[in-house]
Design a protein around this motif. Sequence first.
Motif, mmCIF file in Angstrom:
data_model
loop_
_atom_site.group_PDB
_atom_site.id
_atom_site.type_symbol
_atom_site.label_atom_id
_atom_site.label_comp_id
_atom_site.label_asym_id
_atom_site.label_seq_id
_atom_site.Cartn_x
_atom_site.Cartn_y
_atom_site.Cartn_z
ATOM 1 N N UNK A 11 0.852 -1.188 0.000
ATOM 2 C CA UNK A 11 0.000 0.000 0.000
ATOM 3 C C UNK A 11 0.886 1.235 0.000
ATOM 4 N N UNK A 12 0.387 2.304 -0.574
ATOM 5 C CA UNK A 12 1.129 3.562 -0.562
ATOM 6 C C UNK A 12 0.994 4.253 0.787
ATOM 7 N N UNK A 13 1.973 5.056 1.102
ATOM 8 C CA UNK A 13 1.917 5.829 2.339
ATOM 9 C C UNK A 13 0.628 6.652 2.376
ATOM 10 N N UNK A 14 0.011 6.662 3.548
ATOM 11 C CA UNK A 14 -1.265 7.346 3.711
ATOM 12 C C UNK A 14 -2.473 6.462 3.490
ATOM 13 N N UNK A 15 -2.237 5.265 2.986
ATOM 14 C CA UNK A 15 -3.331 4.343 2.714
ATOM 15 C C UNK A 15 -3.735 3.535 3.928
ATOM 16 N N UNK A 16 -4.628 2.583 3.693
ATOM 17 C CA UNK A 16 -5.196 1.760 4.765
ATOM 18 C C UNK A 16 -5.134 0.288 4.396
ATOM 19 N N UNK A 17 -5.076 -0.529 5.422
ATOM 20 C CA UNK A 17 -5.166 -1.984 5.276
ATOM 21 C C UNK A 17 -5.891 -2.534 6.491
ATOM 22 N N UNK B 123 6.136 -0.782 7.698
ATOM 23 C CA UNK B 123 6.478 -1.973 6.933
ATOM 24 C C UNK B 123 7.078 -3.039 7.842
ATOM 25 N N UNK B 124 6.478 -4.225 7.818
ATOM 26 C CA UNK B 124 6.904 -5.320 8.690
ATOM 27 C C UNK B 124 6.059 -6.549 8.390
ATOM 28 N N UNK B 125 6.468 -7.659 8.971
ATOM 29 C CA UNK B 125 5.591 -8.824 9.034
ATOM 30 C C UNK B 125 4.758 -8.675 10.308
ATOM 31 N N UNK B 126 3.459 -8.786 10.160
ATOM 32 C CA UNK B 126 2.544 -8.629 11.281
ATOM 33 C C UNK B 126 2.055 -10.000 11.741
ATOM 34 N N UNK B 127 2.094 -10.191 13.044
ATOM 35 C CA UNK B 127 1.696 -11.459 13.647
ATOM 36 C C UNK B 127 0.566 -11.240 14.646
ATOM 37 N N UNK C 177 1.850 -12.043 8.335
ATOM 38 C CA UNK C 177 1.449 -11.533 7.034
ATOM 39 C C UNK C 177 2.246 -10.262 6.761
ATOM 40 N N UNK C 178 2.736 -10.143 5.540
ATOM 41 C CA UNK C 178 3.624 -9.026 5.189
ATOM 42 C C UNK C 178 2.811 -7.776 4.876
ATOM 43 N N UNK C 179 3.222 -6.674 5.474
ATOM 44 C CA UNK C 179 2.677 -5.358 5.144
ATOM 45 C C UNK C 179 3.835 -4.497 4.649
ATOM 46 N N UNK C 180 3.675 -3.967 3.443
ATOM 47 C CA UNK C 180 4.708 -3.101 2.869
ATOM 48 C C UNK C 180 4.079 -1.770 2.504
ATOM 49 N N UNK C 181 4.656 -0.703 3.031
ATOM 50 C CA UNK C 181 4.140 0.641 2.773
ATOM 51 C C UNK C 181 5.193 1.391 1.962
ATOM 52 N N UNK C 182 4.820 1.777 0.764
ATOM 53 C CA UNK C 182 5.761 2.484 -0.113
ATOM 54 C C UNK C 182 5.623 3.990 0.073
ATOM 55 N N UNK C 183 6.734 4.673 -0.084
ATOM 56 C CA UNK C 183 6.732 6.130 0.106
ATOM 57 C C UNK C 183 6.427 6.854 -1.190
#
Length: 124
Positions: free
Chosen positions: A12-18, A91-95, A118-124
Amino acid sequence: QVQLVESGGGLVQAGGSLRLSCAASGRTFSSYAMAWFRQAPGKEREFVAIIGGRGGITYYADSVKGRFTISRDNDKSTVALQMHTLKPEDTAVYYCAARTGYSDMYNPSDYGYWGQGTQVTVSS
């Protein structure tokens, strides 16, 4: 015994939601406080949020307070983490984890059951 399976991660892009979800097996789900932790590459696993067994009490890490919300549905044996205003540093693996200890809720050693992450990646 509790088995935990996370889902919902992604890019997800920075500022987004998950929204992350964690499905639990076992009949005693409501007896466990449930937490989310995260681990970035080269860093220790860190506490994100926790919710009590009945869902009435929650605590958050300062770094996510006001942006993340933890919730649970005991009828469905699920726990969720709604994340808003995401930052690259999220950005991290979330457990997800079920708490079995009573010493320190911020310490991973207080949790006896863990999902696979589960991997969460936030792009700038």
